[in-house]
Design an enzyme around this catalytic site. Structure first.
Site, PDB file in Angstrom:
ATOM      1  N   CYS A  40      59.128  37.540  19.965  1.00  0.00           N
ATOM      2  CA  CYS A  40      58.368  37.293  18.725  1.00  0.00           C
ATOM      3  C   CYS A  40      58.065  38.578  17.965  1.00  0.00           C
ATOM      4  O   CYS A  40      57.749  38.526  16.785  1.00  0.00           O
ATOM      5  CB  CYS A  40      57.081  36.550  19.041  1.00  0.00           C
ATOM      6  SG  CYS A  40      55.903  37.503  20.030  1.00  0.00           S
TER       7      CYS A  40
ATOM      8  N   ASP B 256      57.905  38.609  25.860  1.00  0.00           N
ATOM      9  CA  ASP B 256      56.894  39.112  24.921  1.00  0.00           C
ATOM     10  C   ASP B 256      56.266  40.345  25.562  1.00  0.00           C
ATOM     11  O   ASP B 256      56.535  40.660  26.728  1.00  0.00           O
ATOM     12  CB  ASP B 256      55.857  38.003  24.650  1.00  0.00           C
ATOM     13  CG  ASP B 256      54.864  38.352  23.541  1.00  0.00           C
ATOM     14  OD1 ASP B 256      55.095  39.334  22.807  1.00  0.00           O
ATOM     15  OD2 ASP B 256      53.855  37.639  23.415  1.00  0.00           O
TER      16      ASP B 256
ATOM     17  N   GLN C 145      54.661  30.704  15.318  1.00  0.00           N
ATOM     18  CA  GLN C 145      55.744  31.520  15.865  1.00  0.00           C
ATOM     19  C   GLN C 145      56.830  30.637  16.473  1.00  0.00           C
ATOM     20  O   GLN C 145      58.031  30.865  16.267  1.00  0.00           O
ATOM     21  CB  GLN C 145      55.175  32.461  16.940  1.00  0.00           C
ATOM     22  CG  GLN C 145      56.224  33.286  17.652  1.00  0.00           C
ATOM     23  CD  GLN C 145      56.857  34.323  16.748  1.00  0.00           C
ATOM     24  OE1 GLN C 145      56.146  35.077  16.116  1.00  0.00           O
ATOM     25  NE2 GLN C 145      58.177  34.371  16.691  1.00  0.00           N
TER      26      GLN C 145
ATOM     27  N   ARG D 231      60.120  33.365  10.352  1.00  0.00           N
ATOM     28  CA  ARG D 231      58.675  33.139  10.174  1.00  0.00           C
ATOM     29  C   ARG D 231      58.417  32.716   8.727  1.00  0.00           C
ATOM     30  O   ARG D 231      57.629  31.806   8.464  1.00  0.00           O
ATOM     31  CB  ARG D 231      57.863  34.415  10.496  1.00  0.00           C
ATOM     32  CG  ARG D 231      57.898  34.877  11.953  1.00  0.00           C
ATOM     33  CD  ARG D 231      57.291  33.871  12.907  1.00  0.00           C
ATOM     34  NE  ARG D 231      55.945  33.483  12.550  1.00  0.00           N
ATOM     35  CZ  ARG D 231      54.831  34.173  12.842  1.00  0.00           C
ATOM     36  NH1 ARG D 231      54.906  35.292  13.524  1.00  0.00           N
ATOM     37  NH2 ARG D 231      53.640  33.733  12.484  1.00  0.00           N
TER      38      ARG D 231
ATOM     39  N   HIS E 271      50.199  30.249  19.804  1.00  0.00           N
ATOM     40  CA  HIS E 271      50.779  30.827  18.587  1.00  0.00           C
ATOM     41  C   HIS E 271      51.804  29.827  18.034  1.00  0.00           C
ATOM     42  O   HIS E 271      53.007  30.082  18.055  1.00  0.00           O
ATOM     43  CB  HIS E 271      51.438  32.162  18.935  1.00  0.00           C
ATOM     44  CG  HIS E 271      51.728  33.052  17.760  1.00  0.00           C
ATOM     45  ND1 HIS E 271      51.347  32.749  16.468  1.00  0.00           N
ATOM     46  CD2 HIS E 271      52.376  34.252  17.684  1.00  0.00           C
ATOM     47  CE1 HIS E 271      51.745  33.725  15.659  1.00  0.00           C
ATOM     48  NE2 HIS E 271      52.370  34.642  16.363  1.00  0.00           N
TER      49      HIS E 271
ATOM     50  N   ARG F 192      43.739  34.151  12.104  1.00  0.00           N
ATOM     51  CA  ARG F 192      44.126  34.815  13.361  1.00  0.00           C
ATOM     52  C   ARG F 192      42.846  35.356  13.979  1.00  0.00           C
ATOM     53  O   ARG F 192      42.192  36.243  13.432  1.00  0.00           O
ATOM     54  CB  ARG F 192      45.111  35.954  13.123  1.00  0.00           C
ATOM     55  CG  ARG F 192      45.301  36.822  14.366  1.00  0.00           C
ATOM     56  CD  ARG F 192      46.457  37.779  14.276  1.00  0.00           C
ATOM     57  NE  ARG F 192      47.731  37.072  14.319  1.00  0.00           N
ATOM     58  CZ  ARG F 192      48.910  37.681  14.510  1.00  0.00           C
ATOM     59  NH1 ARG F 192      48.972  38.996  14.661  1.00  0.00           N
ATOM     60  NH2 ARG F 192      50.028  36.988  14.542  1.00  0.00           N
TER      61      ARG F 192
END
Ligand code: CP
Ligand code: NVA
Length: 311
Positions: free
Chosen positions: A266, A227, A139, A294, A136, A109
């Site tokens: 998310c 988000d 996700q 996830r 991402h 990340r």
């Protein structure tokens, strides 16, 4: 895919729809076996180690990769950018070559997408993109799994995004092209999807519609997604709040979607900003299923990267 080199998981756009479906099917199958208590007998990643490089904070990604690896029989190493020589100027290329001598896969990340790609270029083991400023992908594998559990096959269905056209949205665009669904995107012109992303979607024949009107975007959709207003690495907070407040997902906006439309996020969420508490904690919200998925999605991704479970 990826020729004879390592099986990197960098972006959904790098895959065919059929290959992503295979990974997702594996995730769903492993989830089913875990529920039945059968997973404990399987340890397909025994002897494998995943290095998890976090240059930015994380709750879900960190814990889900760690637990996924352990439940598949493998081990993990948690590395933060500031504790590594990376934080003192060692190049990402050298870091990639060194880590590749120790571990079987690297998850990273890091905000700089170019650095993530450079890590993959120099690594001789699979690299997994665990969020950059640009995308991402892990996700959205969990998100597609979640959508399908609640609403059935995503192919031909409609999803709306209301808010900042950020990294998470970019992976939704890639998913719309690969899993064949319609994606309506509502965002302020200042925070609209990058032209290159839309050009890619058009070239791939994806069914993407961009508007500045959140109510127009949610009409006839099966899922409303948003988000945070301020992503990692963003500043100018007050300005973003002003621009994004018309895109808040609240009861009125949900009422304009299909009656059984689900709400997705998310996480982490900010109640009273991008989503109201009644929607976030209401009956149509699937956000904690999404978070749980996830774990299951990571298992499919790890199995694919390491050639386990018949992938
Ligand atoms: N959704 C997500 O990636 O959460 P974390 O930042 O907690 O990993
Ligand atoms: N768009 C958010 C996602 C966090 C998981 C960010 O980049 O901070």
């Amino acid at each position: 895919l990826n020729g004879a080199g390592p099986r990197h998981f960098l972006d959904l756009k790098d895959f065919s729809g059929a290959e992503l479906r295979r990974v997702l099917d594996a995730s769903a199958a492993i989830k089913g076996r875990r529920r039945k208590g059968e997973l404990a007998a399987e340890r397909p990643l025994t002897g494998k180690t995943l290095a998890m490089v976090f240059d930015r904070p994380s709750t879900r990604t960190r814990v889900s990769f760690d637990v996924a690896m352990r439940e598949l029989g493998g081990e993990t190493l948690m590395l933060t950018g500031s504790e590594m020589q990376l934080g003192r100027g060692e190049t990402i290329g050298d870091t990639a070559q060194v880590l590749s001598r120790f571990v079987d896969a690297i998850m990273i990340r890091i905000l700089d997408h170019g650095q993530m790609l450079e890590l993959a270029e120099y690594a001789t083991v699979p690299v997994i993109n665990a969020l950059t400023k640009v995308s991402h992908p892990c996700q959205i594998m969990a998100d597609v799994l979640t959508f399908e559990e609640h609403c059935g096959p995503i192919k031909g269905r409609k999803v709306a995004w209301s808010g900042d056209a950020n990294n998470v949205l970019a992976s939704w665009v890639h998913a719309a092209a690969r899993f064949d669904f319609t994606l309506n995107i509502a965002s302020p012109p200042e925070l609209a999807p990058p032209p290159a992303l839309l050009a890619w979607a058009q070239q791939e024949g994806a069914d993407i519609h961009v508007t500045t009107d959140a109510f127009a975007a949610v009409e006839g959709v099966d899922a409303v997604v948003t988000d945070c207003w301020v992503s990692m690495g963003d500043d100018d907070e007050a300005h973003r709040h002003n621009l994004l407040s018309p895109y808040q997902v609240n009861a009125k906006l949900m009422a304009a979607a299909n009656p059984d439309a689900i709400f997705m996020h998310c996480l982490p969420a900010h109640r009273g900003e991008e989503v109201t508490a009644d929607v976030m904690d209401g009956p149509r919200s699937v956000v904690f299923d999404e978070a749980e998925n996830r774990l299951h999605a990571q298992k499919g991704i790890l199995a694919w990267c390491l050639g386990a479970n018949g992938l």
